[in-house]
Design an enzyme around this catalytic site. Structure first.
Site, PDB file in Angstrom:
ATOM      1  N   LYS A 151       0.844  -1.205   0.000  1.00 51.01           N
ATOM      2  CA  LYS A 151       0.000   0.000   0.000  1.00 51.01           C
ATOM      3  C   LYS A 151       0.877   1.251   0.000  1.00 51.01           C
ATOM      4  O   LYS A 151       2.074   1.179   0.289  1.00 51.01           O
ATOM      5  CB  LYS A 151      -0.901  -0.019   1.230  1.00 51.01           C
ATOM      6  N   ARG A 181     -11.140   0.461  14.872  1.00 49.68           N
ATOM      7  CA  ARG A 181     -10.792   1.226  13.695  1.00 49.68           C
ATOM      8  C   ARG A 181     -11.491   0.564  12.513  1.00 49.68           C
ATOM      9  O   ARG A 181     -12.687   0.720  12.348  1.00 49.68           O
ATOM     10  CB  ARG A 181      -9.251   1.232  13.561  1.00 49.68           C
ATOM     11  N   TYR A 222      14.677  31.456   6.826  1.00 48.48           N
ATOM     12  CA  TYR A 222      13.480  32.166   7.310  1.00 48.48           C
ATOM     13  C   TYR A 222      13.509  32.328   8.823  1.00 48.48           C
ATOM     14  O   TYR A 222      13.822  31.391   9.562  1.00 48.48           O
ATOM     15  CB  TYR A 222      12.227  31.385   6.939  1.00 48.48           C
ATOM     16  N   MET A 248      10.673  25.043   1.891  1.00 51.24           N
ATOM     17  CA  MET A 248       9.892  24.124   1.064  1.00 51.24           C
ATOM     18  C   MET A 248      10.785  23.301   0.137  1.00 51.24           C
ATOM     19  O   MET A 248      10.573  22.101  -0.045  1.00 51.24           O
ATOM     20  CB  MET A 248       8.872  24.916   0.225  1.00 51.24           C
TER      21      MET A 248
HETATM   22  C1  LIG Z   1      -0.523  -1.619   6.749  1.00 55.14           C
HETATM   23  C2  LIG Z   1      -1.172  -2.886   7.158  1.00 55.14           C
HETATM   24  C3  LIG Z   1      -0.413  -4.046   7.330  1.00 55.14           C
HETATM   25  C4  LIG Z   1       1.092  -4.026   7.263  1.00 55.14           C
HETATM   26  O1  LIG Z   1       1.559  -3.569   8.499  1.00 55.14           O
HETATM   27  P1  LIG Z   1       3.134  -3.436   8.779  1.00 55.14           P
HETATM   28  O2  LIG Z   1       3.217  -3.134  10.223  1.00 55.14           O
HETATM   29  O3  LIG Z   1       3.587  -2.323   7.924  1.00 55.14           O
HETATM   30  O4  LIG Z   1       3.738  -4.729   8.413  1.00 55.14           O
HETATM   31  C5  LIG Z   1      -1.058  -5.220   7.626  1.00 55.14           C
HETATM   32  N1  LIG Z   1      -2.402  -5.251   7.741  1.00 55.14           N
HETATM   33  C6  LIG Z   1      -3.175  -4.164   7.612  1.00 55.14           C
HETATM   34  C7  LIG Z   1      -4.648  -4.272   7.759  1.00 55.14           C
HETATM   35  C8  LIG Z   1      -2.583  -2.938   7.322  1.00 55.14           C
HETATM   36  O5  LIG Z   1      -3.337  -1.846   7.186  1.00 55.14           O
END
Ligand SMILES: *Cc1c(COP(=O)(O)O)cnc(C)c1O
Length: 379
Positions: free
Chosen positions: A44, A138, A266, A314
């Protein structure tokens, strides 16, 4: 992203972000060796900023058997790149295009009745993983919703429109191995599996562990581990020898002599205490270097640590070169695996009051990423 080269070219024509696929390969093998079950490579957020397709290919060639992403769009991008491995997508709005996902063979996590209905309606033939909240409040179904979700999923399965191939959970405290919520989460997951089974479901993929639990909590492994951070060398256990896979460098754009008393940047937050040399680094917060690290961050120049001084802007930062003798065009290492004394992403995270994940996923789009294999480890 450039094509895979044998070694990174050393010509520094601008900032560059090198991604070390050899490190990702070794990290994958280490994690696959620790996991009791299969290894899902979580790619992801563009492979945690390292390039989703490159990370996915490397992981699949080194022990991972599946891919995991959040959105259907991320999953389809992997398919577009020609990756045919099983892919699970676990975070989508209820009106996502599940028809396209299912047609592309993307498996879908289902966190509740609304999603189940949408997937059943849009995607006959869908392979789904029911998602139970195992203690974070969550994503995933709350425990009070679980039995109802399992029953509805079983009914949908009987119509032949979906197949429940998996059940998943996620631990919120796995980076603290002796946290009591870990065993509570495992217990809740086991309960969720029992309920699913009692409803007539037979999920073959049962997965709870991410990187931290894969490294420290074998009881959580079940049939598969989902690892993301560990692939790119972020090690929540700080003990396994996972190797960071990113190196960020930039050439000095200019160098100037500055007298004692010269204010920099800055707000004039830093004033040269003695006469020194200042170098201009063409990287700033738009590239993902957190402004909050101003006054703390360091870089490596000519083999020595030198402080960035004044506020990070930036697009640029100023390094106090001292008497290093560094000249225009010389490369500055902002972070890397640490072998040569350069700062690591973990140090940047510390200077910024955050975690490594936020640094690597927050790098800006204008950085040129270059992927490569090292010929051998320089550890
Ligand atoms: C991001 C995620 C993972 C991976 O977690 P890591 O700690 O980066 O290995 C696994 N399961 C879910 C549901 C996630 O959102």
């Amino acid at each position: 992203m450039s094509a895979v080269a044998a070694l990174p070219e050393r010509s520094a024509t601008g900032p560059r972000l090198d991604v070390d696929l050899t490190a990702i390969a070794a990290n994958t093998r280490l994690l696959a060796g620790r996991a009791t079950g299969e290894l899902m490579a979580v790619v992801k957020a563009d492979g945690f900023g390292h390039g989703a397709v490159d990370v996915a290919r490397t992981a699949l060639a080194n022990g991972a058997t599946r891919l995991g992403v959040t959105s259907v769009d991320e999953a389809l991008a992997l398919r577009d790149a020609g990756l045919a491995a099983p892919v699970l997508s676990w975070l989508n709005p209820v009106d996502a295009d599940y028809g396209v996902a299912v047609a592309a063979g993307v498996e879908l996590a289902v966190p509740g009745r609304e999603h189940l209905d949408a997937v059943t309606r849009q995607g006959p033939g869908a392979r789904v993983h029911l998602h139970l909240d195992t203690g974070m409040a969550r994503d995933g179904a709350a425990p009070y919703q679980w039995a109802d979700l399992c029953r509805a999923a079983r009914l949908a399965e009987r119509t032949g429109r979906v197949r429940v191939v998996g059940v998943m959970g996620h631990l919120g405290t796995a980076d603290v191995p002796d946290h009591p919520a870990n065993s509570a989460g495992r217990t809740r997951f086991a309960w969720g599996l029992e309920v699913a089974r009692a409803c007539g479901l037979r999920p073959t993929d049962r997965h709870l562990a991410a990187t931290a639990a894969t490294l420290t909590d074998p009881l959580s492994h079940h049939t598969m581990s989902r690892v993301g951070a560990g692939l790119v060398g972020i090690d929540p256990s700080r003990a396994t020898g996972l190797r960071p896979a990113m190196t960020l460098t930039a050439p000095l754009v200019s160098v100037r002599r500055a007298r004692a008393g010269t204010p920099v940047g800055y707000g004039h937050t830093w004033v040269a205490p003695t006469t020194t040399w200042l170098g201009l680094v063409p990287l700033g917060y738009a590239d993902g270097l957190p402004r909050v690290a101003s006054g703390r961050a360091e870089v490596l120049v000519r083999g020595v640590r030198r402080p960035l001084v004044g506020r990070l802007s930036m697009d640029m930062a100023v390094v106090d070169l001292g008497d290093t003798g560094a000249a225009v065009g010389e490369p500055v290492t902002v972070f890397g695996p640490g072998d040569r004394g350069e700062p690591t992403v973990a140090e940047w995270a510390g200077w910024s009051g955050t975690i490594e994940h936020e640094i690597v996923t927050g790098l800006g789009p204008r950085l040129r990423r270059s992927v490569h294999h090292r010929l051998r480890s320089v550890r």
